[in-house]
Write a protein that holds these residues in place. Structure first.
Motif, mmCIF file in Angstrom:
data_model
loop_
_atom_site.group_PDB
_atom_site.id
_atom_site.type_symbol
_atom_site.label_atom_id
_atom_site.label_comp_id
_atom_site.label_asym_id
_atom_site.label_seq_id
_atom_site.Cartn_x
_atom_site.Cartn_y
_atom_site.Cartn_z
ATOM 1 N N ILE A 284 2.956 3.367 8.003
ATOM 2 C CA ILE A 284 3.069 3.678 6.585
ATOM 3 C C ILE A 284 4.478 3.346 6.115
ATOM 4 C CG2 ILE A 284 3.733 6.094 6.969
ATOM 5 C CD1 ILE A 284 2.067 6.762 4.434
ATOM 6 N N ASP B 210 -0.427 3.906 1.301
ATOM 7 C CA ASP B 210 -1.168 4.721 2.265
ATOM 8 C C ASP B 210 -0.955 4.192 3.680
ATOM 9 O OD1 ASP B 210 -2.785 6.691 3.226
ATOM 10 O OD2 ASP B 210 -4.589 6.075 2.142
ATOM 11 N N VAL B 211 -1.561 4.865 4.621
ATOM 12 C CA VAL B 211 -1.487 4.466 6.027
ATOM 13 C C VAL B 211 -2.310 3.193 6.228
ATOM 14 C CG1 VAL B 211 -2.107 5.130 8.373
ATOM 15 C CG2 VAL B 211 -1.150 6.832 6.797
ATOM 16 N N ARG C 153 1.269 10.506 6.161
ATOM 17 C CA ARG C 153 1.494 10.490 4.707
ATOM 18 C C ARG C 153 2.554 11.515 4.324
ATOM 19 N NH1 ARG C 153 -4.308 10.801 4.838
ATOM 20 N NH2 ARG C 153 -5.209 8.696 4.681
ATOM 21 N N SER D 113 0.837 -1.198 0.000
ATOM 22 C CA SER D 113 0.000 0.000 0.000
ATOM 23 C C SER D 113 0.873 1.250 0.000
ATOM 24 C CB SER D 113 -0.908 0.012 1.231
ATOM 25 O OG SER D 113 -1.582 1.251 1.337
#
Length: 446
Positions: free
Chosen positions: A117, A101-102, A147, A99
């Motif tokens: 993350i 993202d978080v 992020r 991913s």
């Protein structure tokens, strides 16, 4: 070049419309502790920065009550192995690394909520940033802050990784200079923090993959590990993983040690401790058993009274490893890890040195043993094996016959024919000596 690396990263951030979070722009490159504290202020929780192997690179100041897992992670400088296994089984790391993202790890009855993350540079994962609620809720915009922090953290982790590799490379080269007795060894010792006074011992650990025992034949390595007869050892992912594990074992159980790698070997220099030098070798062997398809031969060399004797200690440790490897090869069964001190195998080490010295001359000769070995290879006969078994049994025909699984009369016939056909006479002391040496050298050549 750091200017170029930082320039590319800043350009990428600018094109994405993202800016470094407040407080990060002024951080010194590589200041991971400052980075962790800055991110902690932004997310309202505790921060750890980890490498892809879940080892702690930095953590934020402890201002609030930390849960037990955070304390264990900080004290051990890595996420506990059981926790890593638990998260891997749940698929958490798959989600984290895939991913952009978080990824949220909800609170349970044991531990507080976590947000994590991945930090990337291009397609490479450099590590991860973890935020944990430390006695207070995380900020509402904690995910957004993470992020932005992950983007701004990339140059810091690039610097940390590259600087760490360079520093490790310099230290390994200094260890090799010491173990090879190169000019500048005294300076290398000072740089490594190695005390000028001895005694020292050198431990050599060699890693092999059981799926390909001994490794493929190839160019002989140079530097430490270049002893005669040393095959290429495991240098693939499994080999590197085991070497990492062995280096950690050495650091944990040998205070003051320094280490270097060469091919599939780890070289460890440590201040000598009376009577205790066998323990780390045994620990290395035990540690290797936890890695599938790996075998480790660990040897401890003769003591070195001072720095000038380190090359001899290293050479003797390499010979111990050769003894263990040749034992495994001669056993005929699956290879198993083993360790030994030089004093435990001193006779076998002496024989290896004699064979190494004799081999070039022997290969130029052509005598009775050469003729017998050539005949066996051409015709599939067993005269050489019969003579070797007789010599190994100290002339006990019945014992030698049992080892060959033949009748004693069959063995007597073969010995007689070896004398008649080739002139190999096991009744002559000189003939026995030459046959013993020649047959051992023949086994080396396959």
């Amino acid at each position: 070049d750091w200017t170029e690396v930082l320039g590319r990263l800043r350009t990428a951030l600018a094109h994405s419309g993202a800016a470094a979070p407040a407080g990060m722009a002024g951080l010194r490159l590589g200041d991971l502790a400052g980075l962790a504290n800055t991110v902690a202020d932004l997310v309202g929780g505790a921060i750890t920065i980890e490498d892809p192997r879940s080892r702690v690179l930095a953590y934020s100041r402890l201002e609030h009550a930390a849960d037990p897992l955070r304390l264990l992670t900080i004290l051990g400088q890595e996420v506990p192995r059981w926790r890593v296994a638990e998260l891997r089984e749940r698929g958490f790391f798959t989600a984290l690394w895939s991913s952009g993202d978080v990824v949220r790890l909800p609170a349970d009855d044991r531990y507080a909520e976590r947000l994590a993350i991945a930090v990337r540079h291009g397609g490479e994962v450099l590590g991860s940033i973890w935020a944990a609620a430390d006695g207070r809720p995380l900020a509402e915009d904690a995910a957004a802050a993470l992020r932005a922090a992950a983007r701004a953290a990339a140059p810091h982790l690039v610097h940390h990784e590259t600087w760490g590799r360079e520093e490790a490379g310099r230290r390994e080269q200094a260890v090799k200079d010491l173990l090879e007795g190169r000019p500048g060894a005294q300076q290398a010792a000072r740089g490594l923090g190695v005390a000028p006074e001895g005694p020292y011992t050198v431990l050599v650990a060699e890693v092999h993959d059981t799926r390909n025992p001994g490794g493929p034949a190839g160019p002989r390595p140079s530097g430490p590990g270049a002893a005669s007869g040393a095959p290429a050892a495991a240098t693939d992912t499994t080999g590197h993983r085991v070497l990492d594990l062995l280096a950690l074992q050495a650091a944990a159980y040998l205070p003051g040690c320094v280490s270097a790698r060469s091919g599939g070997r780890l070289f460890v220099l440590t201040p000598a401790a009376g009577g205790a030098e066998a323990d780390p070798a045994r620990r290395m062997v035990a540690a290797a058993r936890s890695v599938p398809h790996s075998v480790v031969f660990a040897g401890v060399g003769q003591r070195a009274a001072d720095l000038s004797e380190l090359p001899a200690s290293r050479a003797s440790a390499e010979l111990v490893v050769r003894v263990l490897r040749e034992r495994a090869a001669a056993g005929g069964g699956p290879w198993t890890s083993a360790s030994a001190l030089h004093r435990d195998v001193v006779s076998e080490v002496a024989l290896l040195r004699v064979l190494d010295s004799v081999e070039p001359t022997w290969q130029e000769m052509n005598g009775p043993v050469h003729a017998m070995v050539a005949h066996d290879r051409t015709h599939g006969s067993a005269y050489g094996a019969s003579v070797a078994a007789f010599l190994d049994a100290f002339g006990d025909t019945r014992a030698a016959a049992r080892g060959l699984n033949v009748h004693p009369n069959t063995l007597r016939y073969r010995l007689r024919r070896a004398r008649e056909l080739f002139g190999v006479d096991v009744g002559d002391p000189v003939g026995r000596l030459l046959a013993g040496l020649g047959l051992r050298l023949a086994r080396r050549g396959g």
